[in-house]
Design an enzyme around this catalytic site. Structure first.
Site, PDB file in Angstrom:
ATOM      1  N   TRP A 449       1.111  -1.098   0.171  1.00 33.79           N
ATOM      2  CA  TRP A 449      -0.129   0.436   0.236  1.00 33.79           C
ATOM      3  C   TRP A 449       1.136   1.253   0.396  1.00 33.79           C
ATOM      4  O   TRP A 449       0.255   2.377   0.633  1.00 33.79           O
ATOM      5  CB  TRP A 449      -0.854  -0.135   1.303  1.00 33.79           C
ATOM      6  N   ASP A 450       2.193   1.405  -0.190  1.00 35.04           N
ATOM      7  CA  ASP A 450       3.017   2.013   0.489  1.00 35.04           C
ATOM      8  C   ASP A 450       2.688   2.577   1.678  1.00 35.04           C
ATOM      9  O   ASP A 450       2.447   3.844   1.941  1.00 35.04           O
ATOM     10  CB  ASP A 450       2.749   3.068  -0.875  1.00 35.04           C
ATOM     11  N   PHE A 451       2.743   2.007   2.848  1.00 32.31           N
ATOM     12  CA  PHE A 451       2.633   2.469   4.063  1.00 32.31           C
ATOM     13  C   PHE A 451       3.765   2.658   4.634  1.00 32.31           C
ATOM     14  O   PHE A 451       4.443   2.144   5.583  1.00 32.31           O
ATOM     15  CB  PHE A 451       1.383   1.014   4.036  1.00 32.31           C
TER      16      PHE A 451
END
Length: 775
Positions: A449-451
């Site tokens: 999630w590009d977290f």
């Protein structure tokens, strides 16, 4: 108006019902359309029909949205305006049929007009999300305990952004005036992923040190803003030009228990130096007195950070965040371009001797055997998790804390290694002397999630309830979670639960069955969305947002990307981002600002990816080396407004002693933005996405400028009430800082203003505010 509104609502409502959504809009649209036809034909029944439909809407709206102001406005305000017009038309409709008009309709129109007027007034009144129920007192700064300098980006290597100063306080902050303005001469030239001014200046004695988006450094007089010197590194990059902060080192001071301290005395020249990270991956040491490069550092003042990295294409590796000064070390990570391909430049973290520029150690997440330069003919492991945000340092524990990102690309992880998964989206504690890992705590498993961890960890000793303290680390995340960790052991202080999360079905991908949720700390802005959470400036774009939502898959914060269109909320911007937090140790309050922007995405098979796709910010990203690219789009209405209900950005206070939310308020207005990019020029405090750092002071004030409108604000840190604001010439994404002038004894609040992200208005301002001189 009735006919057109009815047609829109009926057609849109029919499609929403087909998607399994609310059935309100279809009959409301039919009734509105029918009433319009009747009114067109001068039939009083048309007005009565719409009146009945309006009563139904008044009943339905709070059932659907609760008694929340902004959701009710989006559902009812347009109907209220139509009801007013219909009520005013009703006497004429009666006269057209030969029936006497009566005054009741005008009385009803007056009542509706009053209600609309009250609603309009309420547009401009701030509405707390959570109000403080206890007001904390202010502890004055003890004589002699005043802060003397602002030496690090976060004020300290612990990242507290707290100033023990109280000359400017709640009682006199309303008198703050602009004291001086300086111009750097370096105006950021683009929005989005281009040049952005996100700098927090350093202050040492009577001098401020400022870096610009393009990496120029300017030394300013602390009392006048007059330029003392300027240095241009002549750096260039095709994108992502910014400098969030500089490093400062004083070799003549007993700065800390040194990590790998050199025994030889520093030369007189450059005994005090500024460390500049550049957008083209260099690290430069400058003499604080002259701005000249320090000849004893690297090659004539420069260390080339591309050494050992392998191929580095322009824009694929650069420095955007402040270097960490840890004793006699300067430690750097680096931003790696997201989503272009696998095998991008390494995510290695390196420590250099701050005086000589010699490489002391390297932490390569993909190869523990490489502790300095790679062997001849090799490179650091490519495509590994990187550290693009700011790091923190505990001198007593001799430990550096690294907030890591994820291995590239972001949205497909089937090609990642076990070491990539081990260290991605984690807090990694390393020995400051050697770079060896002491412990790791992961905030997202197998991140799709590009977290990545975007913010500097806060190091803070929290009360343990027994008269002592616990050595804590607080980490905010893009997914709206806040983790409170023992920074000695890496174990949670506030409980963390592994909870089952939705599983995806993208071929070649693997999924973590669980994710960590910080249940012992407040979550901010990451609730699972439902159709009733959809919003719009009018009922029309709210209906379109509901249709958009029902056409996507959304299963909460960890909704996995798929071949179908899915909604990630919060999106890849957050949640919380690089501004990190500030804290007031006199109250144990930690201050957190956030943005609430969703991301609509789906995976694209390799053969279907359009040629030339880059998607640096939004759009199609190629993710070369994997079977899929990905589409990324902000979850916005057709008018360019976030589709979920307000607020879209808040400031929150969390008591680190009780771990409870104390207050939460919307931050920012639509004065300098609005639907379709049109400035509304009205200070409606709806709460807009925030991007920047806050600063707290011991006088009970909290300063913040990272809003979409052009203001520097001061809040009462005990309640969240806005008690002062000053119009800026352009917006700001920078963190405020403060100091007492050693010459005049005057306290200044300083902020850099180069432009808010969404605005085309740009500038090169450094602005200082102070109390007026006493007469």
């Amino acid at each position: 108006m009735l006919v057109l509104s009815g047609l829109f609502l009926a057609i849109g409502g029919a499609y929403l019902a087909y998607l399994g959504g609310s059935w309100f809009y279809l009959p409301m649209g039919i009734a509105t359309f029918a009433s319009g036809v009747l009114v067109w034909r001068s039939k009083p029944a048309g007005a009565l029909l719409f009146g009945a439909a309006f009563i139904v809407a008044l009943i339905w709206a709070p059932i659907d949205a609760g008694w929340n102001f902004w959701p009710l406005v989006s559902r009812l305000f347009v109907f209220g305006v139509l009801a007013l017009l219909v009520a005013l038309a009703y006497p004429g409709l009666r006269r057209a049929t030969g029936v006497p008009a009566g005054k009741a309709a005008f009385a009803l129109a007056g009542l509706i007009a009053i209600c609309l007027a009250i609603t309009g007034v309420n547009f401009f009144l701030p509405k707390s999300v959570i109000e403080a129920d206890v007001v904390a007192g202010v502890i004055p700064v003890a004589p002699g305990a005043e802060q003397k300098n602002w030496l690090h980006w976060g004020n300290t290597t612990a990242g507290n952004r707290f100033a023990a100063l109280d000359q400017i306080n709640k009682g006199n902050v309303s008198q703050l005036k602009l004291a001086w303005t300086a111009h750097t001469g370096d105006i950021p030239q683009s929005t989005g992923s281009g040049a952005e001014d996100q700098n927090t200046p350093l202050q040492v004695g009577d001098t401020l040190y400022v870096c610009t988006a393009y990496g120029k450094v300017v030394a300013l007089d602390a009392d006048t803003g007059a330029q003392r010197w300027k240095y241009d590194p002549k750096g260039s990059a095709p994108n992502w030009q910014r400098c969030r902060g500089l490093g400062y080192h004083d070799a003549s001071a007993a700065q800390s228990l040194s990590a790998n301290a050199a025994s030889d005395a520093a030369p007189a020249a450059c005994s005090k130096r500024i460390l500049l990270p550049t957008i083209d991956a260099r690290l430069i040491a400058l003499d604080t007195a002259t701005g000249e490069p320090c000849a004893d550092f690297g090659e004539r003042g420069i260390v080339d950070l591309k050494v050992g990295m392998g191929e580095v294409k322009p824009g694929y590796y650069q420095q955007t965040s402040t270097p960490l000064i840890a004793g006699d070390l300067v430690v750097v990570g680096g931003r790696v371009a997201d989503n272009f391909s696998t095998g991008e430049p390494p995510g290695v973290v390196r420590a250099f001797n701050v005086r000589s520029g010699e490489l002391v150690w390297a932490w390569d997440p993909g190869n523990a055997a490489i502790t300095k330069l790679p062997p001849q003919g090799q490179t650091y492991t490519r495509g590994t998790p990187n550290v693009w945000s700011a790091m923190s340092y505990d001198a007593q524990l001799d430990t550096i804390y690294l907030p890591t990102g994820n291995a590239t690309p972001d949205f497909f992880g089937g090609t990642r290694t076990a070491l990539d998964d081990k260290y991605s989206s984690s807090i990694v504690a390393v020995n400051a002397k050697t770079g060896q890992v002491r412990w790791t705590f992961q905030t997202t498993h197998h991140d799709l999630w590009d977290f990545d961890l975007p913010a500097q960890p806060l190091l803070y000793d929290i009360p343990d309830g027994k008269g002592g303290t616990l050595p804590a680390l607080a980490q905010v995340t893009k997914q709206g979670e806040i983790f409170l960790i023992n920074r000695v052991t890496g174990q949670p202080i506030a409980p963390v639960e592994e909870r089952p999360v939705p599983q995806g079905n993208v071929p070649g991908e693997r999924y973590s069955p669980t994710q960590p949720f910080s249940v012992g700390m407040p979550s901010i802005g990451n609730a699972t969305l439902h159709e009733s959470d959809m919003w719009g400036g009018t009922v029309f774009d709210q209906l379109l947002c509901r249709i958009e939502f029902k056409g996507m898959r959304h299963e909460g914060v960890y909704t996995p990307p798929g071949l179908d269109r899915s909604l990630q909320f919060p999106g890849s911007l957050g949640g919380m981002n690089w501004g990190s937090v500030s804290v007031d140790p006199t109250t144990n309050y930690m201050f957190v600002n956030d943005m609430r922007l969703g991301l609509a995405n789906y995976m694209i098979p390799r053969a279907a990816i359009p040629k030339g796709a880059s998607g640096i910010e939004m759009g199609v990203v190629p993710q070369e080396g994997t079977p899929f690219g990905a589409m990324r789009e902000r979850f916005l209405s057709k008018a360019g407004i976030p589709c979920q209900k307000p607020p879209f950005g808040t400031m929150s206070a969390i008591d680190l002693k009780t771990r409870k939310l104390v207050w939460q308020v919307p931050v920012g207005t639509v004065q300098d933005t609005g639907p379709m990019g049109i400035r509304m020029k009205m200070p409606i405090p709806i709460g807009m996405p925030t991007l920047g750092a806050s600063m707290s002071t011991q006088s009970g004030l909290l300063f913040f400028a990272g809003t979409q409108d052009f203001y520097l604000r001061a809040f009462d840190s005990a309640t969240g009430k806005e008690i002062w604001k000053q119009r800026l010439p352009v917006g700001s994404q920078s963190g405020p800082m403060t100091y007492i002038s050693p010459k005049t004894g005057k306290q200044y609040i300083v902020v850099s203003a180069g432009g808010a992200r969404q605005s085309p208005d740009r500038g090169d301002y450094v602005l200082a505010y102070a109390l007026p001189d006493k007469k």
